[in-house]
Design a protein around this motif. Structure first.
Motif, PDB file in Angstrom:
ATOM      1  N   ASP A   1       9.692 -57.246  32.488  1.00  0.00           N
ATOM      2  CA  ASP A   1      10.833 -57.226  31.580  1.00  0.00           C
ATOM      3  C   ASP A   1      12.153 -57.205  32.349  1.00  0.00           C
ATOM      4  O   ASP A   1      13.143 -57.807  31.914  1.00  0.00           O
ATOM      5  CB  ASP A   1      10.748 -56.019  30.646  1.00  0.00           C
ATOM      6  N   ALA A   2      12.185 -56.496  33.469  1.00  0.00           N
ATOM      7  CA  ALA A   2      13.395 -56.509  34.296  1.00  0.00           C
ATOM      8  C   ALA A   2      13.676 -57.916  34.807  1.00  0.00           C
ATOM      9  O   ALA A   2      14.823 -58.374  34.825  1.00  0.00           O
ATOM     10  CB  ALA A   2      13.249 -55.534  35.460  1.00  0.00           C
ATOM     11  N   ALA A   3      12.621 -58.616  35.220  1.00  0.00           N
ATOM     12  CA  ALA A   3      12.782 -59.988  35.703  1.00  0.00           C
ATOM     13  C   ALA A   3      13.243 -60.911  34.589  1.00  0.00           C
ATOM     14  O   ALA A   3      14.104 -61.777  34.790  1.00  0.00           O
ATOM     15  CB  ALA A   3      11.471 -60.483  36.298  1.00  0.00           C
ATOM     16  N   LEU A   4      12.695 -60.731  33.377  1.00  0.00           N
ATOM     17  CA  LEU A   4      13.119 -61.539  32.235  1.00  0.00           C
ATOM     18  C   LEU A   4      14.600 -61.316  31.948  1.00  0.00           C
ATOM     19  O   LEU A   4      15.351 -62.277  31.686  1.00  0.00           O
ATOM     20  CB  LEU A   4      12.277 -61.185  31.008  1.00  0.00           C
ATOM     21  N   ALA A   5      15.032 -60.069  32.002  1.00  0.00           N
ATOM     22  CA  ALA A   5      16.446 -59.767  31.775  1.00  0.00           C
ATOM     23  C   ALA A   5      17.330 -60.428  32.826  1.00  0.00           C
ATOM     24  O   ALA A   5      18.438 -60.901  32.518  1.00  0.00           O
ATOM     25  CB  ALA A   5      16.662 -58.257  31.778  1.00  0.00           C
ATOM     26  N   MET A   6      16.847 -60.480  34.072  1.00  0.00           N
ATOM     27  CA  MET A   6      17.644 -61.069  35.142  1.00  0.00           C
ATOM     28  C   MET A   6      17.876 -62.559  34.934  1.00  0.00           C
ATOM     29  O   MET A   6      18.883 -63.108  35.410  1.00  0.00           O
ATOM     30  CB  MET A   6      16.988 -60.811  36.495  1.00  0.00           C
ATOM     31  N   GLN A   7      16.973 -63.247  34.262  1.00  0.00           N
ATOM     32  CA  GLN A   7      17.199 -64.659  33.957  1.00  0.00           C
ATOM     33  C   GLN A   7      18.521 -64.855  33.228  1.00  0.00           C
ATOM     34  O   GLN A   7      19.206 -65.862  33.429  1.00  0.00           O
ATOM     35  CB  GLN A   7      16.068 -65.207  33.080  1.00  0.00           C
ATOM     36  N   VAL A   8      18.874 -63.891  32.398  1.00  0.00           N
ATOM     37  CA  VAL A   8      20.069 -63.982  31.568  1.00  0.00           C
ATOM     38  C   VAL A   8      21.259 -63.310  32.238  1.00  0.00           C
ATOM     39  O   VAL A   8      22.356 -63.872  32.327  1.00  0.00           O
ATOM     40  CB  VAL A   8      19.793 -63.350  30.190  1.00  0.00           C
ATOM     41  N   LEU A   9      21.069 -62.097  32.735  1.00  0.00           N
ATOM     42  CA  LEU A   9      22.171 -61.312  33.283  1.00  0.00           C
ATOM     43  C   LEU A   9      22.778 -61.936  34.530  1.00  0.00           C
ATOM     44  O   LEU A   9      23.961 -61.715  34.831  1.00  0.00           O
ATOM     45  CB  LEU A   9      21.694 -59.896  33.608  1.00  0.00           C
ATOM     46  N   SER A  10      21.996 -62.713  35.284  1.00  0.00           N
ATOM     47  CA  SER A  10      22.477 -63.288  36.538  1.00  0.00           C
ATOM     48  C   SER A  10      23.241 -64.593  36.350  1.00  0.00           C
ATOM     49  O   SER A  10      23.719 -65.171  37.330  1.00  0.00           O
ATOM     50  CB  SER A  10      21.295 -63.534  37.485  1.00  0.00           C
TER      51      SER A  10
END
Length: 463
Positions: A219-228
């Protein structure tokens, strides 16, 4: 329905795509979970149930049409209070200031909305974000869902408590000295402090980062797709990069991993912390990694200098407050700020020079390793009412010695649960990597999730 908030974001997105779940039902269940829990843990502020349900219905329509807005469409999220969301006031966790209303979304909030995420509301933080605690002069006292008598950590206190209680699978915090990793560790959650500039922030500042707090590395990696994704407001951010955020477990055989049980600054680690981190390192070694000891690499004058610089910074930021306003700041923080009043300009400059000194020392010590394993905290837990583990404003940073170096060195660092103390509280393992290797750090965390002992059930209100 009541268990929908416990599903990871990765599972929600798959279920939406296959039309097995609706963002409307998931959002309704998340809001019900918050209604049931929050009087106990006090993790939220400025909730927006009507806005969340409107966003959920819009997301449902997009999924039904096969046109999701982005990777997080329909996923419930929370956002830390100091990350601006348009139309919501920003008190910075303190009763001392006249809070302004945000006129626009900060980069992280803007990317979430563009991706279709459902923002449920904001989460609490301590005064000015300057405590690793849930104590605030403005917000209710945040508590740890694993034990309501214990502290959730901070400064992303509400975000981490929200993750443990299952308010949302993705909760966004900020970190300048450990403020996503520290509370995530105490709450048994996952938190990534990314490479400096990987997630745009506004305004940018030395060492400041935003990062996801979740229950799983995926889930952290999924969030990074967007936040980055890029945002021109952060003139210190990294160039846009097409990275693989899949978070597949990293093959460990042959990796050179450093094991650091003391960085050289701060309190000595408690025996249960040492045992948990050492046991985690053993699992990496058994999987074929080459684990070698890494001795202390930071010096006391570095954190003392940083302390002087931050004291003066906040002394300047609060200088225009009236006596009545200053009296509303938490006494612990007010005493700490006033401790810098006698510093000279030279003292402050010498303190500032310790930031690059800390950066260089951290990078030099860790460069020989692919990754480094460390504790997150030196202590297992501390009372909810404390401002810090020692509760002593004369020793405010004894507990951040494992985290702060990676803020100043701009390296990514992940907190992931690695066990439980005798009192039942979670213990966090910190995994750091070289600058820009955010993906590798996440993949190391994913590999550890596979190897570690089975996790205990997440806390429930009826436990």
């Amino acid at each position: 329905m009541s268990e929908l908030p416990d599903l990871p974001a990765t599972a929600l997105v798959t279920a939406y795509r296959e039309r097995q779940l609706s963002p409307v039902d998931v959002t309704r269940a998340a809001l019900a979970r918050i209604d049931a829990w929050d009087e106990a843990i006090c993790a939220t502020w400025a909730m927006d149930p009507e806005g969340a349900m409107t966003a959920a219905r819009q997301s449902e329509a997009r999924w039904m049409a096969g046109t999701p807005a982005g990777p997080l469409d329909g996923v419930p999220v929370t956002v830390k209070e100091n990350i601006a969301t348009k139309g919501v006031i920003m008190p910075a966790g303190t009763a001392a200031i006249d809070a302004a209303i945000a006129t626009e979304d900060a980069p992280a909030a803007a990317r979430l909305r563009e991706s279709g995420a459902v923002i449920l509301g904001k989460t609490t933080m301590p005064d000015f974000g300057m405590l690793s605690s849930g104590l605030s002069s403005f917000h209710r006292l945040a508590r740890n869902p694993w034990n309501l008598a214990m502290n959730p950590g901070g400064s992303s206190a509400g975000a981490s408590a929200a993750a443990a209680a299952g308010y949302a699978p993705i909760n966004i915090g900020t970190d300048i000295g450990g403020s996503v990793r520290l509370p995530a560790a105490l709450c048994g959650a996952v938190a990534l402090k990314p490479s400096f500039g990987r997630i745009p922030v506004s305004p940018p500042f030395l060492g400041r980062a935003a990062g996801p707090i979740t229950r799983t590395v995926a889930d952290a990696a999924l969030a990074m797709q967007v936040l980055s994704l890029p945002d021109a407001r952060d003139y210190m951010s990294l160039p846009p990069a097409d990275l693989d955020w899949s978070a597949e477990p990293l093959p460990l055989r042959g990796l050179r991993i450093g094991l650091c049980l003391h960085t050289g600054i701060g309190s000595d680690p408690e025996p249960e912390i040492v045992a948990a981190i050492t046991d985690a390192a053993r699992l990496f070694a058994e999987a074929g990694a080459i684990v070698e000891p890494l001795g202390p690499f930071l010096r006391l004058e570095m954190v003392e200098g940083l302390n002087h610089f931050w004291q003066t910074r906040f002394g300047s930021d609060t200088a225009s407050l009236s006596d009545a306003q200053r009296a509303k700041i938490l006494p612990y923080i007010r005493d700490w700020i006033e401790g810098g009043d006698a510093l000279s300009g030279r003292d402050v400059y010498r303190g500032f020079t310790q930031i690059p000194a800390m950066s260089q020392a951290t990078q030099k010590a860790t460069q020989a390793f692919d990754y480094v394993l460390l504790p997150v905290w030196p202590t297992v837990s501390f009372p909810a009412e404390f401002a810090s583990p020692l509760n002593d404003p004369a020793r405010p940073f004894d507990h951040i010695g494992y985290c702060v170096g990676f803020n100043m060195s701009e390296q990514p660092a992940l907190s992931v649960n690695c066990g439980y103390a005798q009192n039942g509280m979670p213990i966090g393992l910190q995994i750091s990597g070289r600058r820009f290797d955010d993906v590798g750090v996440l993949r190391m965390g994913a590999a550890f999730e596979v190897m570690r002992a089975p996790q205990r059930p997440w806390p429930r209100l009826d436990n």
